[in-house]
Design a protein around this motif. Structure first.
Motif, short mmCIF file in Angstrom:
data_model
loop_
_atom_site.label_atom_id
_atom_site.label_comp_id
_atom_site.label_asym_id
_atom_site.label_seq_id
_atom_site.Cartn_x
_atom_site.Cartn_y
_atom_site.Cartn_z
N VAL A 51 0.85 -1.19 0.00
CA VAL A 51 0.00 0.00 0.00
C VAL A 51 0.88 1.24 0.00
CG1 VAL A 51 -1.80 1.27 1.22
CG2 VAL A 51 -1.87 -1.21 1.14
N ARG A 52 0.76 2.04 -1.04
CA ARG A 52 1.62 3.21 -1.21
C ARG A 52 0.97 4.49 -0.73
NH1 ARG A 52 3.85 2.19 -7.35
NH2 ARG A 52 4.45 0.03 -7.02
N THR A 53 -0.36 4.52 -0.71
CA THR A 53 -1.04 5.76 -0.35
C THR A 53 -1.37 5.74 1.15
OG1 THR A 53 -3.16 4.77 -0.95
CG2 THR A 53 -2.05 6.07 -2.63
N SER A 54 -1.48 6.93 1.73
CA SER A 54 -1.71 6.99 3.18
C SER A 54 -3.15 6.63 3.52
CB SER A 54 -1.35 8.37 3.71
OG SER A 54 -2.09 9.34 2.99
N SER A 55 -4.04 6.79 2.56
CA SER A 55 -5.42 6.35 2.81
C SER A 55 -5.91 5.61 1.57
CB SER A 55 -6.31 7.55 3.12
OG SER A 55 -6.28 8.45 2.04
N VAL A 56 -6.93 4.81 1.78
CA VAL A 56 -7.52 4.04 0.69
C VAL A 56 -9.01 4.33 0.67
CG1 VAL A 56 -7.98 1.73 -0.19
CG2 VAL A 56 -5.79 2.21 0.92
N PRO A 57 -9.62 4.72 -0.46
CA PRO A 57 -8.99 4.88 -1.77
C PRO A 57 -8.02 6.05 -1.82
CG PRO A 57 -11.28 5.63 -1.82
CD PRO A 57 -11.07 4.99 -0.49
N GLY A 58 -7.01 5.91 -2.66
CA GLY A 58 -6.00 6.95 -2.83
C GLY A 58 -6.46 8.04 -3.78
N PRO A 59 -5.61 9.03 -4.00
CA PRO A 59 -6.02 10.21 -4.80
C PRO A 59 -6.44 9.87 -6.23
CG PRO A 59 -3.64 10.23 -4.30
CD PRO A 59 -4.25 9.16 -3.46
N LYS A 60 -5.79 8.90 -6.86
CA LYS A 60 -6.17 8.60 -8.25
C LYS A 60 -7.53 7.92 -8.32
CE LYS A 60 -1.61 8.72 -10.32
NZ LYS A 60 -0.42 7.93 -10.65
N SER A 61 -7.80 7.01 -7.39
CA SER A 61 -9.14 6.41 -7.34
C SER A 61 -10.19 7.49 -7.12
CB SER A 61 -9.24 5.37 -6.22
OG SER A 61 -8.99 4.07 -6.70
N LEU A 62 -9.88 8.43 -6.22
CA LEU A 62 -10.85 9.49 -5.93
C LEU A 62 -11.08 10.39 -7.15
CD1 LEU A 62 -9.83 10.41 -2.26
CD2 LEU A 62 -11.90 9.20 -3.02
N GLU A 63 -10.02 10.61 -7.91
CA GLU A 63 -10.17 11.42 -9.12
C GLU A 63 -11.06 10.69 -10.15
OE1 GLU A 63 -6.37 12.49 -10.92
OE2 GLU A 63 -7.47 12.86 -12.80
N CYS A 64 -10.81 9.40 -10.32
CA CYS A 64 -11.67 8.59 -11.22
C CYS A 64 -13.12 8.66 -10.75
CB CYS A 64 -11.23 7.13 -11.22
SG CYS A 64 -9.70 6.77 -12.09
N LEU A 65 -13.32 8.54 -9.45
CA LEU A 65 -14.67 8.55 -8.88
C LEU A 65 -15.36 9.88 -9.17
CD1 LEU A 65 -16.77 7.10 -7.09
CD2 LEU A 65 -15.70 8.17 -5.11
N ASN A 66 -14.62 10.93 -8.97
CA ASN A 66 -15.17 12.27 -9.20
C ASN A 66 -15.61 12.44 -10.65
OD1 ASN A 66 -15.78 14.97 -8.59
ND2 ASN A 66 -13.81 15.61 -9.45
N ARG A 67 -14.81 11.94 -11.57
CA ARG A 67 -15.15 12.09 -12.99
C ARG A 67 -16.31 11.19 -13.39
NH1 ARG A 67 -10.66 10.52 -16.24
NH2 ARG A 67 -11.80 11.33 -18.01
N LEU A 68 -16.26 9.93 -12.97
CA LEU A 68 -17.31 8.99 -13.39
C LEU A 68 -18.67 9.37 -12.81
CD1 LEU A 68 -18.03 6.38 -14.96
CD2 LEU A 68 -17.50 5.09 -12.88
N SER A 69 -18.65 9.88 -11.57
CA SER A 69 -19.93 10.14 -10.90
C SER A 69 -20.71 11.29 -11.54
CB SER A 69 -19.73 10.38 -9.41
OG SER A 69 -18.89 11.48 -9.22
N GLN A 70 -20.05 12.05 -12.40
CA GLN A 70 -20.80 13.09 -13.11
C GLN A 70 -21.77 12.50 -14.13
OE1 GLN A 70 -18.11 16.15 -14.66
NE2 GLN A 70 -16.68 15.56 -13.03
N PHE A 71 -21.49 11.28 -14.57
CA PHE A 71 -22.28 10.69 -15.66
C PHE A 71 -22.88 9.34 -15.32
CE2 PHE A 71 -18.59 12.97 -17.48
CZ PHE A 71 -19.28 14.02 -18.06
N HIS A 72 -22.55 8.81 -14.16
CA HIS A 72 -22.85 7.41 -13.93
C HIS A 72 -23.11 7.15 -12.46
CE1 HIS A 72 -22.42 3.03 -14.33
NE2 HIS A 72 -22.59 3.23 -15.62
#
Lengths: 501, 501
Positions: A51-72
Motif C-alpha cells: 500500500v503506497r497511499t496513506s489512505s484508501v482509496p487513494g487520490p487517483k481512485s478518488l479522481e476517477c470517482l469524481n469524474r465517473l460520478s458526473q455521468f454514472h
C-alpha cells in the motif's frame, strides 16, 4: 507465534516436476500434492500487499470517482482497479496499491486476476464467433450448444438435477426459478386440465385466476437479488428496499445459531426446531388465503450475515415443502462454484431427494437454474428472454473447470479454508472483545467484528480487501487459487490490527 | 414488374474507389454514397437464400433439438444455427440452409453475422482482460471505465440525458428504471425529510410506509420483459403471464391506429385523444389509493403487434406525467440502436424536455438506463447488483459504432427501410385479402397477414427468416447492413407466396 500453532495437514511440492495431475476427478482421495510453483506464479510476482497511499482509496481512485460520478451511478464504488496490473490473488488499484484480494469482485472471480488459462480461453475462433455473432439461445442456439454445455456447466450438474435454463445474472436466475416454481405448483393444482380461457383472459390483466394469489416463503436476513420479485424475498438490509412496492409473503426466521457450531449443538438444535415450527405455522396460515408455492433459501446467508444452518435444518425444511406441495428452491448464487470446497453447498446436506430448483451465477460466470424432472416447461413462451444466457461465459467456464481439475483447486480450497478458519478461531480466543463467531466452510468464511466498518477500512490500509456481510460480519470470498500462505498473510494483518486496538 | 415500380432515391457507388467516408457525423446531409463493395462482401458470398431441405427446420436441426431438449429448456427453439458459416445478412442453419435473416436473433445483431470489424474487436488485450478478469462495475470499476463508456455508449447519449446505469439485459434495465422512478417519486414526496426509521423498519417486512402503495401505468399490448416486475407491465400475450402472481396497476389503452397513418389522420387523432383521456382518468382514479409513480411505454410496441403512435400522442402523455408528478419512462429496448434510422426512436417526437428515463438493450449489446439530472441516487445500496453491466459488450459496441459511422449505416437503414415499406405497400394493394397494414420507420417494419403463422413458415421455406409480432403481424428486424437489394429479395419471395395463395 500464531503461524507455528497452525497445523498444516496438506503437503506442497516445491518443484513442478513432482506435482501430480488429476484429470479424472475433482474429488481426490489421499494426500494431495499441489503444483505450488504454478500456483505461486499466478500472483505475478506479488508476495505481499503493497500500500503506497496513506489512505484508501487513494487520490487517483478518488479522481476517477469524481469524474465517473458526473455521468454514472457510483454510489457503491469503493475503488478503481488497474485490471491489467492485477494478478492472481492481488488486485492493483489506480494508485498502484496492491491488495491481497479476499473478496474477488464480490465472490465472482474463480481464478483471480489474469489467470493464464482464462487469458488463453479468451482468444479462440469459438470465442470470436460467440462475441461477434451472439445467439438468442432460447430461439436459435448454435449447432454445438449442447457440446458447449457438456464441457462446461453440465459437467458439474448437481446430483439428480438433469435440466437447466441459462440466464445472465443471479437476479434473473432467481426470478426464473420463481416462475418455474409457480408454473409447477399451478400445474399440480390443475392436474390434467389444460389452462382455461378464463385463466388466459384474466392473466392479461394481472387478475386471478390467471394470476393466482400464491406466494413464496423467504427467510429473515435473506438475500436473493434486487429486481422487484427478488427484492421481495430479500431482507438483509432495509435501505435496499425502501420506496419500492414489493410482493407480500411469509418471512420465516432463519436460525440464529451460536458459534462454533460444534460447541453449541443442543441449543442450536432447539433454535432450528423453533424455526422449522414457525415455517410450518406460516405454511398453515397462508394455506387458505395465499398458499406457499415455493420456499427459497440460501445454504449460507452470504450477504445477510454469513448465517449457517445444519444439514438437519435443510432436510427438515425440504420435508415441510414436500408435505405442503411447495417447491424447494436452493439459491446457490453465492455458494456455488467451489468456495465451500465443493461445487454445490447443498450436496453436503445428504438430502433424501434433490431440491426442486437450484440457482447459480457469480463464480460460474453466468446465471441459470438447475431443475429436477417435470419442472421445465415444454409449452412455448412461458419461460423466455431474448438472450437466455451468455455462451462466451460458458466457454470461459469450461477453462475454469479445466484449471480446477488440473490444479486440484477444490482440495486447495479445503486446505486454505482450514488454515483460515483455525487461524480466525485462535485470534478470537486471543482477542475476545474484538472479534468473534469465526465460521465457515472451505474458504467461505466470516467473523464478527466489534466495529465492523472500521475493521474493513483498517484491513484495506494494511492491503487486505474483504467484504461486509450483514450488520456486524466480515466475509471472505477469495478466489479458488487462494493458498494457505495467503490465509497467513491475512491472519497476520488482522492480528496486527487487533494488537493495535 | 414490382421492382421497376419502386423508386430508388439513393445512389450506390459500384466501386470502392468512389465511396465517401464520413467519420465526423452519423447524420449526413445530401446524397449518400455507400461503399457497396464492402457492404456486399459482408454476406460472405451469399447472394440469395438457399434452402436445401424440404421442410424447415430440417432433419439436423430436429436432431439437435431432440438431444438438447433432454437436458435444457427448448420450448421456443426454432432452429439450430451454424454461426461460423453464417455471414452478414445470411443465417446458415444446421442443415446448410442459408436464410436471408430479417430478424437477426430477435433484433439483437447490429451488423449481422461475423462482421469483420466485430471479429477484429473480439481479439485484443483489452478484451482479454475484460473477459478473464471481469469487474464488479458498481463496486470496483476499471481505471479506464469512463473512457470505455465515452467511446461506446456515451457517444450516443439521448439528448439531455447525461446519467446512466449499466445492466446486462432488457428486463434488468426495465426493473432498474422502475426502481429509479419509485425512488425519485418518493423523494419528491418526502421533500427534504430524510428516510425515517419507520420507513426502514417496515421496508424490511415489505410493508408500508417503507414499501409504499405506489404503482406503474402500462399499456395494452405492451412488452417490457418477463421478470415479475416487468411481466406485470407486459400485456402482449396471455400465455406469458399465466400462473404468475403479478403486481396490480393501471393498464391504459395503447392507440389502435389505422394504417397508412397519413391517410387516416383525423380518426387516428381521435383515437389517440381517447387514449390520453383514459390515461388521465386512470391517473385520477389511482391518485387516492395507489398513485402512479411512473408511466412506461415503448415508442413502437415491437412485440405486441408493431403498434405505432404519433409524436403528438407521446407529447400528450409526457404532459400528463408532468402534471401528476409521474416519471415518464420510454422503453427503447427494441427500438434503440439504429433500426428506426436513428439511435433513439423517442428523439423524433420533438419532446419539449427529455423523458425521465430511457431503457436500452438488444442492438446496443448490453442493457441499461439513461436518466435526466436528479434521478440517479448518491446514497449507497439503493441501486446495485454484482456485475452491473458487461464491459466486454461496451468494447464490442464501440466497434459497432465505428462501423456505423464509417459505412453510413443509419442512412442505409433509411434507404432500405424506404424500399421495404414502399414495396410492402404495393404488395398490400395487389393482394388486399392477404396482407395489410404495412407500417414502419426505417427498417423497423411490419405488416399484417391473414394466416400469420402459415405465412412465417412459408417465408422460411423460401429462405426468409422473419418474426411474429402480436396476434396477426409479421415483424422485420434486419441488421443495419440490410440493403435495398435484400429488401427486394424479401419482397419478391413474399410476392411469390402471395401469388400462390
Amino acid at each position: 507465534m500464531l503461524m507455528l500453532a497452525r497445523n498444516i495437514s496438506f503437503s506442497y511440492s516445491g518443484s513442478s516436476s513432482l506435482f501430480v495431475r488429476h484429470f479424472s476427478a475433482f474429488q481426490n482421495k489421499g494426500p494431495i500434492i499441489f503444483n505450488k510453483k504454478y500456483l505461486d506464479s499466478l500472483d505475478g510476482g506479488y508476495e505481499a500487499p503493497q500500500v503506497r497511499t496513506s489512505s484508501v482509496p487513494g487520490p487517483k481512485s478518488l479522481e476517477c470517482l469524481n469524474r465517473l460520478s458526473q455521468f454514472h451511478l457510483t454510489a457503491n464504488v469503493e475503488i478503481f482497479v488497474d485490471y491489467k496490473a492485477s494478478s492472481g490473488n492481488y488486485m492493483v488499484d489506480a494508485d498502484g496499491n496492491a491488495f491481497l484480494d479476499v473478496y474477488q469482485q464480490i465472490a465472482t472471480l474463480p481464478l483471480g486476476y489474469n489467470n493464464p488459462t482464462l487469458l488463453k480461453a479468451s482468444v479462440s475462433d469459438d470465442m470470436m464467433t460467440l462475441l461477434s455473432s451472439r445467439p438468442s439461445l432460447g430461439y436459435a442456439p448454435s449447432v454445438d450448444y449442447l457440446a458447449l454445455l457438456e464441457k462446461s456447466l453440465f459437467s458439474i450438474k448437481p446430483n439428480g438435477m438433469n435440466h437447466s435454463v441459462q440466464l445472465m445474472c443471479g437476479a434473473c436466475s432467481v426470478e426464473n426459478a420463481l416462475k418455474l416454481a409457480f408454473m409447477w405448483y399451478m400445474n399440480n393444482k390443475r392436474g390434467d386440465r389444460p389452462i382455461s380461457q378464463d385463466e388466459l383472459d384474466s392473466a392479461l390483466k394481472n387478475q386471478s385466476p390467471g394470476c393466482p394469489n400464491i406466494t413464496v416463503m423467504s427467510f429473515s436476513n435473506a438475500f436473493h437479488g434486487r429486481t422487484l420479485g427478488c427484492l421481495s424475498l430479500t431482507h438483509s438490509k432495509a435501505i435496499n428496499k425502501v420506496d419500492f412496492p414489493l410482493f407480500k409473503g411469509p418471512i420465516a426466521p432463519f436460525p440464529s445459531l451460536r458459534y462454533p457450531l460444534e460447541e453449541h449443538v443442543r441449543e442450536n438444535e432447539a433454535e432450528e426446531k423453533r424455526c422449522l415450527e414457525e415455517v410450518e405455522n406460516l405454511m398453515e396460515s397462508y394455506e387458505k388465503t395465499s398458499p406457499v408455492a415455493a420456499v427459497i433459501i440460501e445454504p449460507i446467508q452470504g450477504e445477510g450475515g454469513d448465517n449457517h444452518a445444519s444439514p438437519e435444518f435443510f432436510k427438515g425444511l425440504q420435508k415441510i415443502c414436500l408435505k405442503y406441495g411447495s417447491a424447494f428452491i436452493v439459491d446457490e448464487v453465492q455458494t456455488c462454484g467451489g468456495s465451500t470446497g465443493q461445487f454445490w453447498a447443498h450436496e453436503s446436506w445428504g438430502l433424501p431427494t434433490p431440491p426442486h430448483l437450484v440457482t447459480f451465477a457469480k463464480k460460474l460466470q453466468s446465471g441459470g437454474v438447475f431443475a429436477i424432472d417435470g419442472i421445465i416447461p415444454t409449452q412455448p413462451s412461458r419461460i423466455f428472454n431474448t438472450w437466455m444466457g451468455e455462451p462466451s461465459k460458458l466457454l470461459l467456464l469450461s477453462a475454469v473447470l479445466e484449471e480446477m481439475k488440473r490444479e486440484n483447486l477444490l482440495s486447495l480450497v479445503r486446505e486454505s479454508g482450514h488454515t483460515l478458519l483455525s487461524g480466525l478461531k485462535q485470534l478470537q480466543e486471543l482477542y475476545p472483545g474484538h472479534i468473534s463467531k469465526a465460521r465457515g466452510v472451505g474458504t467461505f468464511c466470516a467473523f464478527d467484528a466489534k466495529n465492523r466498518d472500521e475493521m474493513v477500512s483498517k484491513l484495506k490500509v494494511k492491503g487486505i480487501n474483504v467484504g461486509p456481510s450483514g450488520r456486524e460480519s466480515i466475509r471472505m470470498r477469495p478466489a479458488l487459487i487462494f493458498q494457505s500462505k495467503h490465509a497467513e498473510i491475512f491472519l497476520n494483518a488482522l492480528e496486527t490490527i487487533l494488537k493495535e486496538m
